[in-house]
Write a protein that holds these residues in place. Structure first.
Motif, mmCIF file in Angstrom:
data_model
loop_
_atom_site.group_PDB
_atom_site.id
_atom_site.type_symbol
_atom_site.label_atom_id
_atom_site.label_comp_id
_atom_site.label_asym_id
_atom_site.label_seq_id
_atom_site.Cartn_x
_atom_site.Cartn_y
_atom_site.Cartn_z
ATOM 1 N N ASP A 1 9.209 4.992 2.832
ATOM 2 C CA ASP A 1 8.597 4.195 3.902
ATOM 3 C C ASP A 1 8.479 2.728 3.494
ATOM 4 N N ALA A 2 8.124 2.514 2.224
ATOM 5 C CA ALA A 2 7.994 1.133 1.738
ATOM 6 C C ALA A 2 9.337 0.420 1.771
ATOM 7 N N ILE A 3 10.380 1.105 1.334
ATOM 8 C CA ILE A 3 11.721 0.499 1.339
ATOM 9 C C ILE A 3 12.154 0.179 2.759
ATOM 10 N N LYS B 1 10.224 1.498 -9.330
ATOM 11 C CA LYS B 1 9.072 2.396 -9.419
ATOM 12 C C LYS B 1 9.428 3.796 -8.943
ATOM 13 N N GLN B 2 10.214 3.874 -7.882
ATOM 14 C CA GLN B 2 10.595 5.187 -7.370
ATOM 15 C C GLN B 2 11.485 5.910 -8.373
ATOM 16 N N ALA B 3 12.430 5.181 -8.937
ATOM 17 C CA ALA B 3 13.327 5.788 -9.916
ATOM 18 C C ALA B 3 12.563 6.193 -11.172
ATOM 19 N N SER B 4 11.526 5.412 -11.529
ATOM 20 C CA SER B 4 10.718 5.730 -12.706
ATOM 21 C C SER B 4 9.894 6.987 -12.468
ATOM 22 N N ARG C 1 0.831 -1.210 0.000
ATOM 23 C CA ARG C 1 0.000 0.000 0.000
ATOM 24 C C ARG C 1 0.868 1.264 0.000
ATOM 25 N N LEU C 2 1.980 1.205 0.718
ATOM 26 C CA LEU C 2 2.890 2.345 0.719
ATOM 27 C C LEU C 2 3.437 2.597 -0.688
#
Length: 574
Positions: free
Chosen positions: A311-313, A335-338, A302-303
């Protein structure tokens, strides 16, 4: 002389008196034992007549032992021989009772086992002998003796357990003592298990609670396993103890979750699952751990969905304590880098701030890339398919005013970084870097009003500085750098057959002049004709013409008029 004679007379009388008393006593004793033998024989005979062989054996034995008078000796001897089984059983039971009365719990347990073994052996000797054994045993109330003895023993253990629970100071003695009671006393293993559960559940629960007050989670589990071995070593399965440990574990793990102590929860979960005695298939605790772990994974998902990547990492890294989360971490980072162009740059070059950021994917051998400028440098960051990262950077000219940065394949057919920057002399400055080598290598640096790519390795520059100023010029990629390659002609070089596509466009073509009169000439192209005009001294033969198709005109071929393309010639070479 008289005195001596008197004293001797006194001694003789005294000796005679003693002898008389002895004789009388002996006679009395003989009378007593004779009567006793007569009595015992009489009682034995009566007991035999009443089928009371236990009493008969006792009386016959006493009569046989009485040798004061001969009285029915053969009959008594025959009776004693006949009643030997009774005698043997009485002897065995007497030894058992003597052993049980020593006060040692081990002797009590051992004597009971001996009794059951003797009883079992009697059963194997036939119904008559078994019945005789039971009669003798019942006569001496052996069963009741052991019931009373064990009841007293158990009462003592209960009192000891109550005292230990009150003081919260526990030993293994009550448990070991209960376990030492023979299973035969309870009747079966199942009944012993049930009785031990009844007697020891509260005691063991209190023991675990007391131990858990100041011990770590793993230590409590170890203590529980030690106690479990104490039971299983005596073939007892302490379900109540395992249940208590499970309740303790779930309460402890739940408290960690409620207090958001994820690391503690996961490390304790690992400790629990290492204990095979406790982490059996279907265990309430392992099911609880599995559910909580899945809930935490869903929380991390969900994060990610909410783009709270940091927070997810952090949560996935915590969960990695329990189960490998490398795949999830790679997915989050991708996803974060994208979604965040600056993330990848910050990853390869922390503590730096970036501007002019652009990013993309599936180029330059990378699944993701990001480009930006920082501290007078151009930096390319790449995330490879294995999630590893690397960077390339190059120094930029001081005070370079960057308008845009993009990646293009048109300049070399491979990814190239193209910077458009401000220029004081032209509309823009164009700088390009090859990304394929180990470092960013500059392959283009021009100031112009723009440029177009004719093909990979060849561009047309508009009003560049220096050679070709004010015109369109060719630049060609040679030895890894774009260099000036001449002015771009103002015509299009074509095959004559395609002239019809270029009306009002200056073109250059090769042809054969069929007829000429100096200022005009006719060219044939299949069934089409071209009329050339505008220059002098044209003549028949091969020619290279530069000119523009401006319209159509009728020309004479003999008596016939035919249409022709009218081309105004700018230059001709013959």
């Amino acid at each position: 002389m008289f005195t001596i004679t008197y004293k001797r007379s006194q001694l003789i009388r005294l000796a005679a008196l003693v002898i008389a008393i002895a004789a009388v006593s002996l006679a009395a004793i003989k009378v007593y034992y004779s009567y006793s033998k007569l009595h015992n024989y009489s009682m034995a005979s009566a007991a035999m007549n009443d089928d009371n062989i236990i009493a008969a054996e006792a009386y016959y034995a006493q009569a046989a032992d009485n040798g004061w008078i001969d009285y029915h000796q053969d009959e008594i001897a025959e009776a004693v021989l006949k009643l030997q089984p009774v005698t043997r059983i009485k002897t065995e039971l007497s030894d058992i009772l003597e052993q049980s009365a020593s006060g040692d719990p081990a002797d009590l347990a051992g004597s009971f086992v001996n009794y059951r073994n003797v009883k079992k052996a009697a059963a194997s000797k036939g119904e008559d002998y078994q019945a005789l054994f039971l009669d003798v045993s019942n006569h001496f109330e052996i069963e009741r003796h052991f019931e009373d003895s064990f009841a007293k023993y158990i009462a003592g253990l209960q009192k000891q357990m109550q005292a230990e629970m009150k003081k919260k100071l526990f030993t293994d003695e009550p448990t070991a003592s209960f376990l030492s009671i023979p299973v035969q006393f309870f009747g079966s293993s199942e009944k012993k298990q049930a009785e031990l559960a009844l007697q020891l559940t509260s005691y063991d629960e209190a023991k675990i609670d007391a131990f858990a007050r100041d011990k770590k989670f793993a230590e409590v589990l170890e203590e529980g396993i030690r106690l479990n071995k104490l039971y299983t070593g005596r073939k007892v399965n302490p379900d109540w103890l395992i249940s208590k440990l499970e309740t303790y574990a779930i309460d402890h793990l739940t408290a960690s979750i409620d207090n958001n102590q994820i690391d503690t929860f996961l490390r304790d979960a690992i400790q629990y699952e290492k204990k095979s005695v406790l982490a059996y298939k279907g265990s309430k605790v392992t099911n609880f751990i599995s559910k909580q772990h899945k809930d935490l994974l869903r929380q991390a998902e969900r994060l990610v969905q909410n783009k709270k990547y940091a927070d997810a990492i952090a949560l996935y890294k915590q969960l990695g304590i329990y189960r490998n989360t490398d795949k999830q971490l790679r997915n989050v980072e991708y996803k974060q880098a994208s979604g965040d162009p600056g993330y990848l740059l910050s990853k390869v070059a922390p503590d730096r701030k970036f501007a002019n950021i652009t990013n993309g994917k599936d180029l330059m051998g990378a699944s993701l890339y990001a480009i930006g400028t920082s501290n007078g440098k151009l930096l390319l960051a790449r995330m490879m398919t294995d999630m590893s990262t690397n960077k390339k950077e190059v120094a930029l000219d001081k005070d370079l005013n960057i308008k845009s940065i993009k990646v293009t394949n048109s300049l070399t057919s491979k990814p190239t970084i193209l910077i458009e920057a401000g220029s004081s002399a032209r509309k823009s400055r164009y700088i390009a870097y090859d990304t394929q080598s180990s470092e960013l290598k500059k392959i283009l640096d021009i100031e112009a009003d723009g440029f177009n790519v004719e093909k990979a390795g060849k561009i047309i520059v508009k009003n560049g500085i220096g050679e070709g100023a004010g015109q369109e010029s060719f630049y060609t990629l040679r030895n890894g750098t774009y260099k000036y390659d001449g002015i771009k002609p103002d015509y299009v070089e074509i095959a004559l057959a395609s002239l019809k596509k270029y009306k009002n466009v200056k073109v250059k073509f090769t042809c054969t002049i069929l007829a000429a009169d100096g200022t005009t000439a006719v060219v044939a192209n299949g069934d089409q004709y071209i009329l050339l005009y505008g220059v002098a001294n044209m003549h028949e033969g091969q020619a290279t013409v530069t000119g523009t198709w401006v319209g159509n005109e009728q020309i004479k071929k003999g008596e016939q008029s035919i249409a022709a393309y009218k081309v105004k010639v700018a230059s001709i070479s013959q």
